[in-house]
Design a protein around this motif. Structure first.
Motif, PDB file in Angstrom:
ATOM      1  N   LEU A 146      94.087  37.443   5.242  1.00 52.22           N
ATOM      2  CA  LEU A 146      93.381  38.194   4.203  1.00 52.22           C
ATOM      3  C   LEU A 146      92.184  37.364   3.775  1.00 52.22           C
ATOM      4  O   LEU A 146      92.193  36.146   3.898  1.00 52.22           O
ATOM      5  CB  LEU A 146      94.309  38.400   3.007  1.00 52.22           C
ATOM      6  N   TRP A 147      91.169  38.016   3.258  1.00 52.00           N
ATOM      7  CA  TRP A 147      90.013  37.274   2.765  1.00 52.00           C
ATOM      8  C   TRP A 147      90.403  36.502   1.512  1.00 52.00           C
ATOM      9  O   TRP A 147      90.692  37.093   0.475  1.00 52.00           O
ATOM     10  CB  TRP A 147      88.875  38.250   2.477  1.00 52.00           C
ATOM     11  N   THR A 170      90.106  43.606   1.797  1.00 54.10           N
ATOM     12  CA  THR A 170      90.561  43.470   3.183  1.00 54.10           C
ATOM     13  C   THR A 170      91.046  44.822   3.709  1.00 54.10           C
ATOM     14  O   THR A 170      90.828  45.164   4.860  1.00 54.10           O
ATOM     15  CB  THR A 170      91.685  42.420   3.291  1.00 54.10           C
TER      16      THR A 170
END
Lengths: 260, 264, 330
Positions: C110-111, C119
């Motif tokens: 995930l970012w 995301t």
């Protein structure tokens, strides 16, 4: 005391070196990069002085002297006070608690508990430059001025790093203040005029890091010499004061910054 | 198209999270300009020359203003992203998306450029136009400047991506990046206009990729070239983009094989 | 039923360099590196059919992760063949992963600096999911996993469990045919684990999604998987139905009892006392011969019990048992 300190330091240097060896090619390149970076600047000034001979009263030799002082004070401070530029990070990430638990001078211990091995490249480069341009007669003055300029660099680092006590996330800002001061110090002092020159000798102490020492080595002037020493004492006292002021705030838990 | 806008949006948004970085440049850029202003003023005064290596004092100062502008626009640290991702293994997250690695990073880089344009470049432009009296080029050269900068953004990406690929073998490339930064500052013309170098050097630089990142776009803006020269320069710039694109593509295949442990 | 994955004689050898501690050895390693070869997979073959939930089990370093990596497309095997969803994963990576969902327990997918919802929207664009489909799928998953609020906070501020759930959503949004979950329940508490498992079951039923799950957790396997593959030392030691192996090897349960006051020595038929001291008893029960209930009743009537914990033998024990059986095969 000194021997003990040096032994502790050798341990930190060993740790730094072992870590560096983990990435062998990067290690070699990084050492070369330090020297290479300095060489690029020298080439820049060679080209410059090849065209002009004289920039604001400075000749090539003066410029090389300036680099000798800057690389030495930068290198020495990163080898012996490797945490110089990480004060903001240490404060911000709550790592200061570790040092607070130690029965030692907090600021001093924060500064020395890391050693940047790559700074040795700068030190060697500075020594070589000094050999080229320095006359034996001025060696002692040169050494005193290098120490003075190392102390000012350290004070700037402490001051900018202490911002983290008051503003929380100040890592990038602190680093940029340090690098900005250093880059202002990398040009002949004589080109700056009027208000700018005044600022560089007061608020932003770039002039005392390199410009004034070079002028002193060119022609000694007792008044400016004592002014420099006085300035070192002043800025170092201010830096220490600000750090401990911040530390008080840190200890009393007033820091708004919450880590998750 | 959706794939790419999605990824560039991530670059844009991540940039917003790290906006402190942008405020720092609000101090850094004026400071650098002050240094160069005094340096060159002193030089012009001492030498008594009107034009030095093809630039008047006013042009020389504008050169550095434009250098800041172009430098900010094309700034690329994709190699640092790659180094991080490879070191901690998070790069596999990128490999699980149905888009090539090179495209993914490009989109993020491009999204970040958009943000940079909005919050960094526009202020520089406004200040330059209204306070620093930067004279504008003709419409044609203005357009050519924009084109040259756009190509420089591409060129810098593919070049930096190639540098970043070395991380697949070396794991840690801080050293290489330092050397790169030092060399580039010089050969791009960020420290000093390239006309200060001996002529032989200059003719070599013409065929190297670096001057097309800063020096050439700036001088198109300053109208230092004839139109025919600009055409040649932009063509060489384009050829370099293609060269780095193909190097990036080919070497990435090897890098991926290395990462995935092929040939053991 | 058609097989969605076919693996034939997959082998993988790793090369690593070794280094002793200390500065002088660090310097030596700069010039002279010693390499070690490690056989991670010694030629494994298996097939997986569409719509199955397969548990992939084995101790650490058995070759689970290596297999998952090969199936994810970022590992070149030394030799052997994999056909998954009609592709050779490491050769046709970009096309292949469009129909694949992967959750790696240890890696950030995930970012990190952005809320998870960003995301999710990225997945929408990257996989070209239609707006309406995206909305309904997202709502469905987010509600089931309790993520409505959490998904708007930056990932770096989430707990391990929340992150894991968000990763699962990100991996499922594009409705992949095949989903690989590598140690998915790390960091989840008991309630979250339950939800997580129910959710996987539901998705599997609703969309016929094939799941491969690696885990240490026997309970997880029991709740989710009909079929299991046990791997040890780079070799498959069992490939078949869970209930068959359970009959054979999961017949034992462990009962840990804590006592309020000192007790006598425990004795009951079909029970083996593994350990007993003044306030603790550990018993191994053969459940084919005696019901757990019976044992507990006996315990409650004879002792002043403070706490009881019933557990399965660890996976390592089962594998040891399999090895102890005649030819290492079931």
């Amino acid at each position: 005391m000194v021997v003990n300190h040096l032994r502790v330091h050798w341990e930190y240097l060993k740790v730094a070196l072992s870590t560096a060896m983990e990435y062998k090619i990067n290690f070699i390149i990084q050492v070369l990069a330090m020297v290479f970076n300095d060489v690029v600047w020298i080439i820049f000034w060679l080209i410059f002085f090849n065209r002009f001979q004289n920039v604001g009263g400075w000749v090539l030799g003066d410029m090389l002297m300036l680099y000798a002082i800057i690389t030495l004070s930068y290198g020495l401070s990163s080898v012996f006070f490797g945490n110089r530029n990480r004060i903001a990070e240490i404060v911000n990430q709550g790592k200061l608690d570790f040092y607070l638990a130690l029965p030692k001078n907090v600021l001093f211990h924060v500064l020395i508990s890391r050693s940047s091995f790559y700074g040795l490249g700068d030190v060697v480069f500075g020594i070589i430059l000094a050999f080229i341009v320095l006359s034996l007669a001025s060696l002692s003055l040169f050494l005193i001025l290098v120490l003075a300029s190392t102390s000012i660099l350290l004070s700037v680092a402490i001051l900018s790093g202490s911002l983290a006590f008051f503003f929380g996330n100040a890592e990038a800002t602190s680093r940029n203040i340090f690098m900005g001061t250093l880059s202002l110090a990398s040009y002949p002092l004589s080109v700056y005029q009027g208000v700018t020159k005044f600022i560089l000798l007061t608020i932003i102490p770039a002039g005392f890091i390199s410009g004034v020492p070079v002028e002193l080595l060119k022609s000694f002037n007792a008044q400016w010499f004592w002014l420099t020493i006085g300035f070192v004492v002043l800025i170092f006292s201010i830096a220490t004061f600000v750090f401990y002021r911040g530390l008080k705030k840190y200890e009393s838990g007033n820091l708004m910054y919450v880590r998750t | 198209m959706g794939k790419f806008s999605g990824l560039s949006r991530m670059g844009f948004k991540t940039g917003i999270v790290y906006r402190a970085h942008f405020f720092v440049s609000l101090i850094k850029i004026p400071l650098t300009l002050v240094v160069f202003f005094y340096l060159w003023r002193s030089i012009f005064m001492f030498s008594g020359e009107e034009i030095i290596q093809g630039y008047t004092f006013a042009e020389m100062f504008i050169y550095y203003v434009l250098s800041m502008l172009v430098g900010t626009l094309i700034y690329c640290d994709v190699d640092a992203w790659m180094n991080e991702g490879i070191k901690d293994g998070d790069v596999v997250g990128d490999f699980l998306r149905p888009v090539t690695y090179m495209k993914q990073l490009f989109c993020q880089y491009f999204g970040l450029r958009e943000l940079t344009f909005l919050i960094e470049v526009i202020p520089i432009m406004v200040v330059s136009l209204f306070f620093l009296n930067v004279p504008l080029p003709s419409l044609l050269f203005g357009m050519l400047f924009i084109l040259a900068v756009f190509l420089a953004i591409l060129l810098n990406y593919f070049f930096t991506f190639c540098v970043g690929l070395t991380a697949f073998w070396l794991k840690e490339i801080q050293g290489i990046r330092r050397v790169k930064t030092a060399v580039m500052a010089f050969l791009e013309g960020a420290l000093i206009p390239l006309t200060f170098f001996p002529l032989i050097f200059q003719s070599v630089f013409k065929y190297l990729p670096f001057q097309y990142l800063r020096f050439v776009p700036i001088n198109i803006f300053l109208e230092k070239y004839a139109l025919s020269e600009v055409v040649v320069l932009l063509s060489i710039q384009t050829v370099w983009i293609l060269i780095f694109f193909f190097i990036a593509k080919t070497v990435f295949k090897l890098a991926f094989r290395k990462f995935a442990g092929a040939g053991i | 039923m058609t097989s969605i994955i076919t693996v034939k004689n997959l082998k993988k050898v790793y090369k690593t360099h070794t280094r002793k501690e200390g500065l002088s050895n660090a310097i030596k390693s700069l010039f002279n590196r010693k390499y070690e070869y490690k056989q991670a997979l010694k030629g494994i073959s298996f097939e997986i059919e569409e719509g199955e939930i397969v548990g992939f089990i084995g101790p650490n370093g058995a070759g689970k992760s290596t297999t998952i990596k090969a199936l994810s497309g970022f590992l070149y095997p030394t030799s052997g063949e994999v056909v998954s969803l009609g592709f050779t994963p490491w050769k046709d990576r970009v096309d292949y992963v469009a129909n694949l969902g992967v959750v790696l327990g240890q890696k950030a997918q995930l970012w990190w600096d952005l809320p998870a919802i960003d995301t999710f929207y990225l997945s929408k664009d990257v996989y070209g999911i239609k707006e309406s489909t995206f909305k309904s799928r997202l709502n469905f998953m987010v509600k089931l996993l309790d993520l409505e609020k959490v998904m708007h906070t930056p990932v770096r501020d989430m707990s391990l469990g929340e992150r894991m759930k968000c990763k699962l959503v990100a991996a499922l949004l594009h409705n992949p045919k095949l989903v690989l979950l590598d140690e998915p329940s790390i960091g989840l508490d008991v309630i979250a684990k339950d939800k997580f498992r129910d959710f996987i079951k539901l998705v599997n039923k609703k969309y016929k999604t094939t799941f491969i799950i690696t885990t240490h957790d026997m309970q997880e396997i029991e709740r989710l998987c009909k079929k299991i593959i046990i791997i040890n030392n780079g070799q498959i030691v069992y490939d078949g139905l869970l209930k068959d192996i359970k009959k054979k090897y999961l017949s034992n349960k462990f009962i840990d009892v804590k006592l309020e006051t000192k007790g006598e020595k425990f004795k009951l038929r079909y029970c083996k006392v593994v350990e007993q001291n003044e306030y603790e008893i550990k018993i191994e029960v053969n459940t084919t011969k005696i019901k757990v209930k019976e044992v507990i009743n006996s315990l409650l009537s004879n002792y002043d019990v403070a706490d009881i914990l019933i557990s399965d033998p660890p996976i390592e024990t089962i594998i040891q048992q399999i090895f102890r059986s005649k030819d290492g095969k079931v």
